[in-house]
Motif scaffolding. Structure first.
Motif, PDB file in Angstrom:
ATOM      1  N   HIS A  33      13.320   7.750 -11.893  1.00  0.00           N
ATOM      2  CA  HIS A  33      13.069   6.509 -12.624  1.00  0.00           C
ATOM      3  C   HIS A  33      12.786   6.801 -14.095  1.00  0.00           C
ATOM      4  O   HIS A  33      13.357   6.171 -14.997  1.00  0.00           O
ATOM      5  CB  HIS A  33      11.895   5.792 -11.962  1.00  0.00           C
ATOM      6  CG  HIS A  33      11.797   4.345 -12.280  1.00  0.00           C
ATOM      7  ND1 HIS A  33      10.863   3.538 -11.709  1.00  0.00           N
ATOM      8  CD2 HIS A  33      12.500   3.545 -13.119  1.00  0.00           C
ATOM      9  CE1 HIS A  33      10.994   2.313 -12.183  1.00  0.00           C
ATOM     10  NE2 HIS A  33      11.980   2.296 -13.037  1.00  0.00           N
ATOM     11  N   HIS A  58       3.603   7.164 -12.227  1.00  0.00           N
ATOM     12  CA  HIS A  58       4.684   6.404 -11.599  1.00  0.00           C
ATOM     13  C   HIS A  58       4.756   6.689 -10.101  1.00  0.00           C
ATOM     14  O   HIS A  58       5.051   5.785  -9.310  1.00  0.00           O
ATOM     15  CB  HIS A  58       6.024   6.713 -12.277  1.00  0.00           C
ATOM     16  CG  HIS A  58       6.275   5.880 -13.492  1.00  0.00           C
ATOM     17  ND1 HIS A  58       5.589   6.046 -14.662  1.00  0.00           N
ATOM     18  CD2 HIS A  58       7.132   4.858 -13.704  1.00  0.00           C
ATOM     19  CE1 HIS A  58       6.015   5.173 -15.542  1.00  0.00           C
ATOM     20  NE2 HIS A  58       6.955   4.429 -14.978  1.00  0.00           N
ATOM     21  N   GLY A  61       2.300   4.580  -8.375  1.00  0.00           N
ATOM     22  CA  GLY A  61       2.817   3.214  -8.290  1.00  0.00           C
ATOM     23  C   GLY A  61       3.872   3.070  -7.204  1.00  0.00           C
ATOM     24  O   GLY A  61       3.890   2.081  -6.465  1.00  0.00           O
ATOM     25  N   TRP A  62       4.748   4.057  -7.093  1.00  0.00           N
ATOM     26  CA  TRP A  62       5.769   4.009  -6.046  1.00  0.00           C
ATOM     27  C   TRP A  62       5.145   4.123  -4.666  1.00  0.00           C
ATOM     28  O   TRP A  62       5.585   3.481  -3.725  1.00  0.00           O
ATOM     29  CB  TRP A  62       6.836   5.083  -6.274  1.00  0.00           C
ATOM     30  CG  TRP A  62       7.903   4.586  -7.179  1.00  0.00           C
ATOM     31  CD1 TRP A  62       8.096   4.902  -8.496  1.00  0.00           C
ATOM     32  CD2 TRP A  62       8.913   3.637  -6.853  1.00  0.00           C
ATOM     33  NE1 TRP A  62       9.158   4.215  -8.996  1.00  0.00           N
ATOM     34  CE2 TRP A  62       9.688   3.425  -8.002  1.00  0.00           C
ATOM     35  CE3 TRP A  62       9.243   2.948  -5.698  1.00  0.00           C
ATOM     36  CZ2 TRP A  62      10.767   2.558  -8.027  1.00  0.00           C
ATOM     37  CZ3 TRP A  62      10.327   2.075  -5.721  1.00  0.00           C
ATOM     38  CH2 TRP A  62      11.073   1.891  -6.873  1.00  0.00           C
ATOM     39  N   ARG A  63       4.105   4.930  -4.531  1.00  0.00           N
ATOM     40  CA  ARG A  63       3.427   5.013  -3.220  1.00  0.00           C
ATOM     41  C   ARG A  63       2.866   3.653  -2.831  1.00  0.00           C
ATOM     42  O   ARG A  63       3.009   3.213  -1.686  1.00  0.00           O
ATOM     43  CB  ARG A  63       2.318   6.069  -3.261  1.00  0.00           C
ATOM     44  CG  ARG A  63       2.822   7.474  -3.094  1.00  0.00           C
ATOM     45  CD  ARG A  63       1.689   8.481  -2.962  1.00  0.00           C
ATOM     46  NE  ARG A  63       2.133   9.763  -3.451  1.00  0.00           N
ATOM     47  CZ  ARG A  63       2.044  10.185  -4.698  1.00  0.00           C
ATOM     48  NH1 ARG A  63       1.447   9.460  -5.621  1.00  0.00           N
ATOM     49  NH2 ARG A  63       2.530  11.354  -5.051  1.00  0.00           N
ATOM     50  N   ARG A  64       2.228   2.980  -3.793  1.00  0.00           N
ATOM     51  CA  ARG A  64       1.708   1.626  -3.516  1.00  0.00           C
ATOM     52  C   ARG A  64       2.856   0.688  -3.173  1.00  0.00           C
ATOM     53  O   ARG A  64       2.774  -0.095  -2.221  1.00  0.00           O
ATOM     54  CB  ARG A  64       0.931   1.090  -4.719  1.00  0.00           C
ATOM     55  CG  ARG A  64      -0.456   1.660  -4.878  1.00  0.00           C
ATOM     56  CD  ARG A  64      -1.256   0.934  -5.947  1.00  0.00           C
ATOM     57  NE  ARG A  64      -0.592   0.899  -7.243  1.00  0.00           N
ATOM     58  CZ  ARG A  64      -0.659   1.859  -8.169  1.00  0.00           C
ATOM     59  NH1 ARG A  64      -1.364   2.943  -7.940  1.00  0.00           N
ATOM     60  NH2 ARG A  64      -0.039   1.739  -9.309  1.00  0.00           N
ATOM     61  N   SER A  65       3.907   0.758  -3.932  1.00  0.00           N
ATOM     62  CA  SER A  65       5.043  -0.140  -3.732  1.00  0.00           C
ATOM     63  C   SER A  65       5.708   0.097  -2.373  1.00  0.00           C
ATOM     64  O   SER A  65       6.081  -0.858  -1.680  1.00  0.00           O
ATOM     65  CB  SER A  65       6.048   0.066  -4.858  1.00  0.00           C
ATOM     66  OG  SER A  65       7.112  -0.825  -4.748  1.00  0.00           O
ATOM     67  N   LEU A  66       5.856   1.343  -1.986  1.00  0.00           N
ATOM     68  CA  LEU A  66       6.470   1.647  -0.685  1.00  0.00           C
ATOM     69  C   LEU A  66       5.559   1.237   0.463  1.00  0.00           C
ATOM     70  O   LEU A  66       6.027   0.777   1.504  1.00  0.00           O
ATOM     71  CB  LEU A  66       6.798   3.138  -0.587  1.00  0.00           C
ATOM     72  CG  LEU A  66       7.928   3.626  -1.504  1.00  0.00           C
ATOM     73  CD1 LEU A  66       7.959   5.143  -1.542  1.00  0.00           C
ATOM     74  CD2 LEU A  66       9.271   3.060  -1.062  1.00  0.00           C
ATOM     75  N   ASP A  68       3.208  -1.218   0.337  1.00  0.00           N
ATOM     76  CA  ASP A  68       2.960  -2.661   0.337  1.00  0.00           C
ATOM     77  C   ASP A  68       4.236  -3.498   0.248  1.00  0.00           C
ATOM     78  O   ASP A  68       4.152  -4.701  -0.009  1.00  0.00           O
ATOM     79  CB  ASP A  68       2.047  -3.026  -0.833  1.00  0.00           C
ATOM     80  CG  ASP A  68       0.697  -2.346  -0.746  1.00  0.00           C
ATOM     81  OD1 ASP A  68       0.283  -1.996   0.367  1.00  0.00           O
ATOM     82  OD2 ASP A  68       0.065  -2.156  -1.806  1.00  0.00           O
ATOM     83  N   ALA A  69       5.396  -2.900   0.450  1.00  0.00           N
ATOM     84  CA  ALA A  69       6.656  -3.638   0.302  1.00  0.00           C
ATOM     85  C   ALA A  69       6.742  -4.765   1.333  1.00  0.00           C
ATOM     86  O   ALA A  69       6.395  -4.576   2.496  1.00  0.00           O
ATOM     87  CB  ALA A  69       7.844  -2.700   0.474  1.00  0.00           C
ATOM     88  N   THR A  75      13.912   0.248   0.227  1.00  0.00           N
ATOM     89  CA  THR A  75      14.123   1.282  -0.782  1.00  0.00           C
ATOM     90  C   THR A  75      14.865   2.428  -0.124  1.00  0.00           C
ATOM     91  O   THR A  75      14.454   2.930   0.918  1.00  0.00           O
ATOM     92  CB  THR A  75      12.785   1.785  -1.360  1.00  0.00           C
ATOM     93  OG1 THR A  75      12.046   0.676  -1.872  1.00  0.00           O
ATOM     94  CG2 THR A  75      13.023   2.785  -2.487  1.00  0.00           C
ATOM     95  N   ARG A  89      16.496  -0.108  -4.742  1.00  0.00           N
ATOM     96  CA  ARG A  89      15.516  -0.995  -4.119  1.00  0.00           C
ATOM     97  C   ARG A  89      16.105  -2.388  -4.144  1.00  0.00           C
ATOM     98  O   ARG A  89      16.562  -2.866  -5.183  1.00  0.00           O
ATOM     99  CB  ARG A  89      14.184  -0.952  -4.859  1.00  0.00           C
ATOM    100  CG  ARG A  89      13.098  -1.755  -4.174  1.00  0.00           C
ATOM    101  CD  ARG A  89      11.763  -1.426  -4.837  1.00  0.00           C
ATOM    102  NE  ARG A  89      10.690  -2.218  -4.313  1.00  0.00           N
ATOM    103  CZ  ARG A  89       9.817  -1.814  -3.392  1.00  0.00           C
ATOM    104  NH1 ARG A  89       9.911  -0.584  -2.901  1.00  0.00           N
ATOM    105  NH2 ARG A  89       8.854  -2.586  -2.976  1.00  0.00           N
TER     106      ARG A  89
END
Length: 92
Positions: A33, A58, A61-66, A68-69, A75, A89
């Motif tokens: 990214h 980052h 942030g990606w860990r949170r995003s993955l 909490d998706a 993704t 994604r």
């Protein structure tokens, strides 16, 4: 039997595997990214902003995003030699 969620492209210079992203992919996704941002936005976004992008931040942030998706967001990662070289994604 091959996992139907995994795609392999052979006959190219390198074998590419596309699969669902996991939390273990967060750092690799973050690195790709940031590399994309550096290539796309240098000269458009101030250099000091780009120079301060952090793979570590980052990746968090990606860990949170993955984690909490929403259920309808997916993704994928593209792996070459076991390393994340791309991601996508999508969803609603």
């Amino acid at each position: 039997m091959t996992d139907p969620r995994t795609t392999r492209q052979t006959g190219t210079a390198a074998e590419i595997t596309i699969r669902l992203a996991t939390l273990d992919d967060a750092e690799g996704i973050a690195a790709v990214h940031i590399a994309a941002w550096l290539g796309a936005y240098r000269g458009i976004i101030p250099d000091d902003h780009l120079d301060n992008l952090s793979v570590e931040r980052h990746a968090a942030g990606w860990r949170r995003s993955l984690t909490d998706a929403p259920p309808r967001v997916t993704t994928l990662v593209a792996l070459v030699a076991g390393r994340v070289r791309g991601f996508a994604r999508f969803g609603v």
